[in-house]
Motif scaffolding. Structure first.
Motif, PDB file in Angstrom:
ATOM      1  N   ALA A 142       0.886  -1.165   0.000  1.00  0.00           N
ATOM      2  CA  ALA A 142       0.000   0.000   0.000  1.00  0.00           C
ATOM      3  C   ALA A 142       0.921   1.211   0.000  1.00  0.00           C
ATOM      4  O   ALA A 142       1.706   1.398   0.932  1.00  0.00           O
ATOM      5  CB  ALA A 142      -0.903  -0.002   1.223  1.00  0.00           C
ATOM      6  N   SER A 143       0.843   2.009  -1.052  1.00  0.00           N
ATOM      7  CA  SER A 143       1.781   3.113  -1.211  1.00  0.00           C
ATOM      8  C   SER A 143       1.084   4.306  -1.835  1.00  0.00           C
ATOM      9  O   SER A 143       0.036   4.179  -2.462  1.00  0.00           O
ATOM     10  CB  SER A 143       2.957   2.666  -2.099  1.00  0.00           C
ATOM     11  N   ASP A 144       1.726   5.463  -1.680  1.00  0.00           N
ATOM     12  CA  ASP A 144       1.231   6.671  -2.345  1.00  0.00           C
ATOM     13  C   ASP A 144       1.975   6.918  -3.659  1.00  0.00           C
ATOM     14  O   ASP A 144       1.838   7.970  -4.265  1.00  0.00           O
ATOM     15  CB  ASP A 144       1.327   7.881  -1.408  1.00  0.00           C
ATOM     16  N   LEU A 145       2.738   5.939  -4.108  1.00  0.00           N
ATOM     17  CA  LEU A 145       3.476   6.016  -5.370  1.00  0.00           C
ATOM     18  C   LEU A 145       2.802   5.151  -6.431  1.00  0.00           C
ATOM     19  O   LEU A 145       2.081   4.210  -6.099  1.00  0.00           O
ATOM     20  CB  LEU A 145       4.911   5.501  -5.173  1.00  0.00           C
ATOM     21  N   PRO A 146       3.087   5.431  -7.701  1.00  0.00           N
ATOM     22  CA  PRO A 146       2.575   4.541  -8.750  1.00  0.00           C
ATOM     23  C   PRO A 146       3.271   3.173  -8.693  1.00  0.00           C
ATOM     24  O   PRO A 146       4.386   3.063  -8.197  1.00  0.00           O
ATOM     25  CB  PRO A 146       2.923   5.265 -10.056  1.00  0.00           C
ATOM     26  N   ARG A 147       2.603   2.167  -9.225  1.00  0.00           N
ATOM     27  CA  ARG A 147       3.158   0.812  -9.259  1.00  0.00           C
ATOM     28  C   ARG A 147       4.462   0.785 -10.059  1.00  0.00           C
ATOM     29  O   ARG A 147       4.496   1.242 -11.204  1.00  0.00           O
ATOM     30  CB  ARG A 147       2.146  -0.140  -9.898  1.00  0.00           C
ATOM     31  N   PRO A 148       5.535   0.240  -9.495  1.00  0.00           N
ATOM     32  CA  PRO A 148       6.796   0.124 -10.241  1.00  0.00           C
ATOM     33  C   PRO A 148       6.656  -0.880 -11.383  1.00  0.00           C
ATOM     34  O   PRO A 148       5.988  -1.914 -11.235  1.00  0.00           O
ATOM     35  CB  PRO A 148       7.796  -0.380  -9.202  1.00  0.00           C
ATOM     36  N   LEU A 149       7.277  -0.590 -12.496  1.00  0.00           N
ATOM     37  CA  LEU A 149       7.190  -1.471 -13.661  1.00  0.00           C
ATOM     38  C   LEU A 149       7.776  -2.849 -13.385  1.00  0.00           C
ATOM     39  O   LEU A 149       7.288  -3.849 -13.916  1.00  0.00           O
ATOM     40  CB  LEU A 149       7.907  -0.833 -14.851  1.00  0.00           C
ATOM     41  N   GLU A 150       8.818  -2.914 -12.554  1.00  0.00           N
ATOM     42  CA  GLU A 150       9.497  -4.186 -12.308  1.00  0.00           C
ATOM     43  C   GLU A 150       8.815  -5.058 -11.249  1.00  0.00           C
ATOM     44  O   GLU A 150       9.245  -6.170 -10.995  1.00  0.00           O
ATOM     45  CB  GLU A 150      10.962  -3.941 -11.895  1.00  0.00           C
ATOM     46  N   LEU A 151       7.739  -4.573 -10.657  1.00  0.00           N
ATOM     47  CA  LEU A 151       7.050  -5.332  -9.610  1.00  0.00           C
ATOM     48  C   LEU A 151       6.385  -6.561 -10.228  1.00  0.00           C
ATOM     49  O   LEU A 151       5.672  -6.455 -11.228  1.00  0.00           O
ATOM     50  CB  LEU A 151       5.987  -4.456  -8.929  1.00  0.00           C
ATOM     51  N   PRO A 152       6.588  -7.742  -9.639  1.00  0.00           N
ATOM     52  CA  PRO A 152       5.934  -8.944 -10.175  1.00  0.00           C
ATOM     53  C   PRO A 152       4.406  -8.813 -10.135  1.00  0.00           C
ATOM     54  O   PRO A 152       3.856  -8.209  -9.218  1.00  0.00           O
ATOM     55  CB  PRO A 152       6.397 -10.066  -9.250  1.00  0.00           C
ATOM     56  N   ASP A 153       3.749  -9.405 -11.109  1.00  0.00           N
ATOM     57  CA  ASP A 153       2.282  -9.364 -11.162  1.00  0.00           C
ATOM     58  C   ASP A 153       1.651 -10.001  -9.927  1.00  0.00           C
ATOM     59  O   ASP A 153       0.527  -9.659  -9.566  1.00  0.00           O
ATOM     60  CB  ASP A 153       1.770 -10.091 -12.412  1.00  0.00           C
ATOM     61  N   SER A 154       2.373 -10.910  -9.284  1.00  0.00           N
ATOM     62  CA  SER A 154       1.825 -11.604  -8.109  1.00  0.00           C
ATOM     63  C   SER A 154       1.746 -10.709  -6.874  1.00  0.00           C
ATOM     64  O   SER A 154       1.098 -11.072  -5.892  1.00  0.00           O
ATOM     65  CB  SER A 154       2.670 -12.840  -7.798  1.00  0.00           C
ATOM     66  N   THR A 155       2.395  -9.550  -6.911  1.00  0.00           N
ATOM     67  CA  THR A 155       2.356  -8.620  -5.782  1.00  0.00           C
ATOM     68  C   THR A 155       1.315  -7.546  -6.066  1.00  0.00           C
ATOM     69  O   THR A 155       1.410  -6.825  -7.057  1.00  0.00           O
ATOM     70  CB  THR A 155       3.730  -7.958  -5.559  1.00  0.00           C
ATOM     71  N   ALA A 156       0.333  -7.444  -5.183  1.00  0.00           N
ATOM     72  CA  ALA A 156      -0.708  -6.425  -5.348  1.00  0.00           C
ATOM     73  C   ALA A 156      -0.122  -5.052  -5.012  1.00  0.00           C
ATOM     74  O   ALA A 156       0.638  -4.920  -4.055  1.00  0.00           O
ATOM     75  CB  ALA A 156      -1.888  -6.733  -4.436  1.00  0.00           C
ATOM     76  N   TRP A 157      -0.476  -4.044  -5.802  1.00  0.00           N
ATOM     77  CA  TRP A 157      -0.069  -2.663  -5.532  1.00  0.00           C
ATOM     78  C   TRP A 157      -1.342  -1.879  -5.244  1.00  0.00           C
ATOM     79  O   TRP A 157      -2.224  -1.791  -6.089  1.00  0.00           O
ATOM     80  CB  TRP A 157       0.674  -2.067  -6.723  1.00  0.00           C
ATOM     81  N   LEU A 158      -1.436  -1.345  -4.031  1.00  0.00           N
ATOM     82  CA  LEU A 158      -2.658  -0.708  -3.560  1.00  0.00           C
ATOM     83  C   LEU A 158      -2.405   0.756  -3.251  1.00  0.00           C
ATOM     84  O   LEU A 158      -1.326   1.129  -2.797  1.00  0.00           O
ATOM     85  CB  LEU A 158      -3.147  -1.431  -2.302  1.00  0.00           C
ATOM     86  N   ASP A 159      -3.410   1.582  -3.477  1.00  0.00           N
ATOM     87  CA  ASP A 159      -3.298   3.014  -3.231  1.00  0.00           C
ATOM     88  C   ASP A 159      -3.517   3.289  -1.745  1.00  0.00           C
ATOM     89  O   ASP A 159      -4.625   3.119  -1.237  1.00  0.00           O
ATOM     90  CB  ASP A 159      -4.331   3.769  -4.081  1.00  0.00           C
ATOM     91  N   LEU A 160      -2.465   3.716  -1.070  1.00  0.00           N
ATOM     92  CA  LEU A 160      -2.545   3.998   0.358  1.00  0.00           C
ATOM     93  C   LEU A 160      -3.532   5.117   0.649  1.00  0.00           C
ATOM     94  O   LEU A 160      -4.121   5.162   1.733  1.00  0.00           O
ATOM     95  CB  LEU A 160      -1.147   4.361   0.890  1.00  0.00           C
ATOM     96  N   ASN A 161      -3.738   6.009  -0.312  1.00  0.00           N
ATOM     97  CA  ASN A 161      -4.678   7.111  -0.124  1.00  0.00           C
ATOM     98  C   ASN A 161      -6.119   6.718  -0.424  1.00  0.00           C
ATOM     99  O   ASN A 161      -7.015   7.552  -0.338  1.00  0.00           O
ATOM    100  CB  ASN A 161      -4.256   8.304  -0.983  1.00  0.00           C
ATOM    101  N   ALA A 162      -6.325   5.465  -0.787  1.00  0.00           N
ATOM    102  CA  ALA A 162      -7.669   4.922  -1.018  1.00  0.00           C
ATOM    103  C   ALA A 162      -7.816   3.670  -0.141  1.00  0.00           C
ATOM    104  O   ALA A 162      -7.771   2.543  -0.637  1.00  0.00           O
ATOM    105  CB  ALA A 162      -7.875   4.589  -2.497  1.00  0.00           C
TER     106      ALA A 162
END
Length: 179
Positions: A142-162
């Protein structure tokens, strides 16, 4: 999610991140929302500091300081057990989990080195590197940054501000693990 070997099957998720990243604020929201939906949630908060859970002059503290191994303080509203280690090793995570009553989900804060699935709360503004690139057990960030391109698809990237998005992810994970 990690299942404790000596305890009944439990859904456990670690919530990790640097101090000030927003872990507790996010946990407060998630726990309140899960409880509103009728889910029972336990929390274990790990601290590297000594804990002062009662005023030093209260009877329970005086009895503990006199040498009691455990002191339970009970009221019609809640109870707490204070267990003095007195030089004994800190209980393992499995031992800590075994002391809790059954729940739909147990959230752990501060257990970043344990081999459990984790949600990392990450803010770049804190000037520290994220933990997820070095920990395969981080299943979501959960982060306030955009999803990194190199992040594996198996790792969820969530909007900390949502935080509702984080809640939706967590509800889906709890439901998936129930099946």
């Amino acid at each position: 999610m990690h299942q404790a070997s000596s305890a009944p099957l439990r859904q456990v998720l670690g919530v990790i991140g640097t101090s000030g990243s927003g872990k507790t604020t996010l946990l407060e929201f998630l726990i309140a929302q899960l409880a509103d939906r009728g889910l029972k949630v336990n929390v274990i908060k790990h601290s590297h500091h000594d804990l002062e859970l009662e005023p030093p002059r209260k009877d329970s503290a005086r009895l503990r300081m006199a040498g009691a191994a455990e002191v339970m303080v009970a009221s019609p509203f809640r109870y707490a057990i204070v267990h003095e280690l007195r030089g004994a090793p800190e209980p393992t995570l499995e031992e800590q989990l075994a002391r809790l009553s059954p729940a739909d989900l147990t959230l752990l804060e501060g257990f970043k080195k344990y081999p459990i699935d984790k949600l990392e709360v990450y803010r770049r503004e804190h000037g520290r590197e994220p933990l997820y690139p070095h920990d395969a057990r981080v299943v979501a960030v959960a982060s306030d940054l955009p999803r990194p391109l190199e992040l594996p698809d198996s790792t969820a990237w969530l909007d900390l501000n949502a935080p509702q998005d984080v809640l939706d992810w967590l509800l889906a994970l709890v439901e998936e693990k129930r099946v």
